[in-house]
Design a protein around this motif. Sequence first.
Motif, PDB file in Angstrom:
ATOM      1  N   PHE A  50      -2.928   9.399   6.697  1.00  0.00           N
ATOM      2  CA  PHE A  50      -4.532   9.244   6.521  1.00  0.00           C
ATOM      3  C   PHE A  50      -4.957   7.951   6.823  1.00  0.00           C
ATOM      4  O   PHE A  50      -5.488   7.436   7.598  1.00  0.00           O
ATOM      5  CB  PHE A  50      -5.109  10.042   5.386  1.00  0.00           C
ATOM      6  CG  PHE A  50      -6.399   9.837   5.359  1.00  0.00           C
ATOM      7  CD1 PHE A  50      -7.164  10.463   5.828  1.00  0.00           C
ATOM      8  CD2 PHE A  50      -6.780   8.659   4.569  1.00  0.00           C
ATOM      9  CE1 PHE A  50      -8.703  10.164   5.788  1.00  0.00           C
ATOM     10  CE2 PHE A  50      -8.188   8.473   4.214  1.00  0.00           C
ATOM     11  CZ  PHE A  50      -9.084   9.297   5.066  1.00  0.00           C
ATOM     12  N   TYR A  51      -4.010   6.935   6.069  1.00  0.00           N
ATOM     13  CA  TYR A  51      -4.437   5.502   6.265  1.00  0.00           C
ATOM     14  C   TYR A  51      -4.160   4.958   7.595  1.00  0.00           C
ATOM     15  O   TYR A  51      -4.971   4.252   8.026  1.00  0.00           O
ATOM     16  CB  TYR A  51      -3.556   4.630   5.125  1.00  0.00           C
ATOM     17  CG  TYR A  51      -3.996   3.427   5.250  1.00  0.00           C
ATOM     18  CD1 TYR A  51      -4.821   3.111   4.310  1.00  0.00           C
ATOM     19  CD2 TYR A  51      -3.025   2.384   5.894  1.00  0.00           C
ATOM     20  CE1 TYR A  51      -5.187   1.785   4.300  1.00  0.00           C
ATOM     21  CE2 TYR A  51      -3.405   1.120   5.744  1.00  0.00           C
ATOM     22  CZ  TYR A  51      -4.616   0.570   5.165  1.00  0.00           C
ATOM     23  OH  TYR A  51      -4.789  -0.847   5.232  1.00  0.00           O
ATOM     24  N   ARG A  96       1.226  13.799  -2.162  1.00  0.00           N
ATOM     25  CA  ARG A  96       1.633  13.901  -0.933  1.00  0.00           C
ATOM     26  C   ARG A  96       1.645  12.436  -0.328  1.00  0.00           C
ATOM     27  O   ARG A  96       0.377  12.114   0.496  1.00  0.00           O
ATOM     28  CB  ARG A  96       0.432  14.769  -0.100  1.00  0.00           C
ATOM     29  CG  ARG A  96       0.290  16.106  -0.670  1.00  0.00           C
ATOM     30  CD  ARG A  96       1.081  17.300  -0.084  1.00  0.00           C
ATOM     31  NE  ARG A  96       0.806  18.720  -0.578  1.00  0.00           N
ATOM     32  CZ  ARG A  96       1.439  19.169  -1.341  1.00  0.00           C
ATOM     33  NH1 ARG A  96       2.639  18.763  -1.676  1.00  0.00           N
ATOM     34  NH2 ARG A  96       1.173  20.522  -1.658  1.00  0.00           N
ATOM     35  N   PRO A  97       2.572  11.758  -0.444  1.00  0.00           N
ATOM     36  CA  PRO A  97       2.625  10.426   0.145  1.00  0.00           C
ATOM     37  C   PRO A  97       2.506  10.105   1.539  1.00  0.00           C
ATOM     38  O   PRO A  97       1.766   9.420   2.215  1.00  0.00           O
ATOM     39  CB  PRO A  97       3.917   9.906  -0.365  1.00  0.00           C
ATOM     40  CG  PRO A  97       4.741  10.890  -0.845  1.00  0.00           C
ATOM     41  CD  PRO A  97       3.781  11.969  -1.253  1.00  0.00           C
ATOM     42  N   PHE A 150       0.990   4.276  -2.344  1.00  0.00           N
ATOM     43  CA  PHE A 150       0.920   5.796  -1.753  1.00  0.00           C
ATOM     44  C   PHE A 150       2.187   6.713  -2.372  1.00  0.00           C
ATOM     45  O   PHE A 150       1.993   8.014  -2.569  1.00  0.00           O
ATOM     46  CB  PHE A 150       0.848   5.757  -0.523  1.00  0.00           C
ATOM     47  CG  PHE A 150      -0.607   5.231   0.132  1.00  0.00           C
ATOM     48  CD1 PHE A 150      -1.670   4.787  -0.652  1.00  0.00           C
ATOM     49  CD2 PHE A 150      -0.517   4.997   1.441  1.00  0.00           C
ATOM     50  CE1 PHE A 150      -2.739   4.258  -0.377  1.00  0.00           C
ATOM     51  CE2 PHE A 150      -1.694   4.231   1.944  1.00  0.00           C
ATOM     52  CZ  PHE A 150      -2.717   3.667   1.112  1.00  0.00           C
ATOM     53  N   TYR A 208       1.380   9.050  -5.150  1.00  0.00           N
ATOM     54  CA  TYR A 208       0.449  10.200  -5.053  1.00  0.00           C
ATOM     55  C   TYR A 208       1.148  11.445  -4.685  1.00  0.00           C
ATOM     56  O   TYR A 208       2.375  11.624  -4.460  1.00  0.00           O
ATOM     57  CB  TYR A 208      -0.252   9.952  -3.849  1.00  0.00           C
ATOM     58  CG  TYR A 208      -1.195   8.559  -3.841  1.00  0.00           C
ATOM     59  CD1 TYR A 208      -1.403   8.151  -5.029  1.00  0.00           C
ATOM     60  CD2 TYR A 208      -2.114   8.255  -2.746  1.00  0.00           C
ATOM     61  CE1 TYR A 208      -2.294   6.804  -5.194  1.00  0.00           C
ATOM     62  CE2 TYR A 208      -2.906   7.178  -2.983  1.00  0.00           C
ATOM     63  CZ  TYR A 208      -2.994   6.596  -4.149  1.00  0.00           C
ATOM     64  OH  TYR A 208      -3.690   5.590  -4.337  1.00  0.00           O
ATOM     65  N   LYS A 235       0.689  -1.080  -0.148  1.00  0.00           N
ATOM     66  CA  LYS A 235      -0.060   0.098  -0.037  1.00  0.00           C
ATOM     67  C   LYS A 235       0.771   1.187  -0.029  1.00  0.00           C
ATOM     68  O   LYS A 235       0.554   2.151  -0.781  1.00  0.00           O
ATOM     69  CB  LYS A 235      -0.844  -0.160   1.091  1.00  0.00           C
ATOM     70  CG  LYS A 235      -1.932  -1.159   1.012  1.00  0.00           C
ATOM     71  CD  LYS A 235      -2.738  -1.207   2.236  1.00  0.00           C
ATOM     72  CE  LYS A 235      -3.757  -2.357   2.322  1.00  0.00           C
ATOM     73  NZ  LYS A 235      -4.205  -2.741   3.659  1.00  0.00           N
ATOM     74  N   ASP A 259      -4.100   0.370  -9.486  1.00  0.00           N
ATOM     75  CA  ASP A 259      -3.530   1.676  -9.593  1.00  0.00           C
ATOM     76  C   ASP A 259      -3.000   1.880 -11.110  1.00  0.00           C
ATOM     77  O   ASP A 259      -3.146   3.281 -11.367  1.00  0.00           O
ATOM     78  CB  ASP A 259      -2.219   1.710  -8.892  1.00  0.00           C
ATOM     79  CG  ASP A 259      -1.716   2.966  -8.637  1.00  0.00           C
ATOM     80  OD1 ASP A 259      -2.445   3.993  -8.294  1.00  0.00           O
ATOM     81  OD2 ASP A 259      -0.376   3.252  -8.739  1.00  0.00           O
ATOM     82  N   THR A 312      -0.809  10.912   2.896  1.00  0.00           N
ATOM     83  CA  THR A 312      -1.731   9.717   2.730  1.00  0.00           C
ATOM     84  C   THR A 312      -1.485   8.653   3.342  1.00  0.00           C
ATOM     85  O   THR A 312      -2.593   7.894   4.091  1.00  0.00           O
ATOM     86  CB  THR A 312      -1.244   9.415   0.912  1.00  0.00           C
ATOM     87  OG1 THR A 312      -1.377  10.369   0.118  1.00  0.00           O
ATOM     88  CG2 THR A 312      -2.484   8.216   0.609  1.00  0.00           C
TER      89      THR A 312
END
Length: 158
Positions: free
Chosen positions: A127-128, A120-121, A115, A118, A111, A155, A124
């Motif tokens: 958040f996860y 803003r890894p 991320f 992305y 995961k 993805d 992210t």
Amino acid sequence: MHGNIEIVGETIMLVYAESLQHGRHWFSFRTKVSWVVAVLAGIAAGYQFFGSGRDFFSYVSFYENIRVFGEQDFSRFEPGFVLVASFFKLVLNAEVEFLLAVLASASLLIKFAIFSAYRRPFLTILFYLCCWYPLHEYTQIRAAVARSFLWFRSDGFL
């Protein structure tokens, strides 16, 4: 069985290829930090550092009943999970917490690799960890691993 091994190998190669394609070095500082966080969070989930998840005792009961010979009911669990759990129990002689820590860490590593693409890894990942980690890695470990492969494979299509 060989199909599962090929899928895992292909997935690892695709993660690596994606990281090179997007200009990210496989062993950059950012990647190393996310790997350390994934492994530490996986260990915390496997060893239940923050309390026991709802399915933890089901996993313990299942794991304790794995035998080399004898009648066993594995119908509740996927064949791949039964195979991995049997390997950890019968070959490695590992405790169930170690198995769960390895599975949670692997799930999080996949995961976090996704991320990293992305914008803003770290945001992210944070958040996860705050929103989904308690449910997925703590309670639904088999689903978390499956979901990480699903997210990885989808993805490229998004």
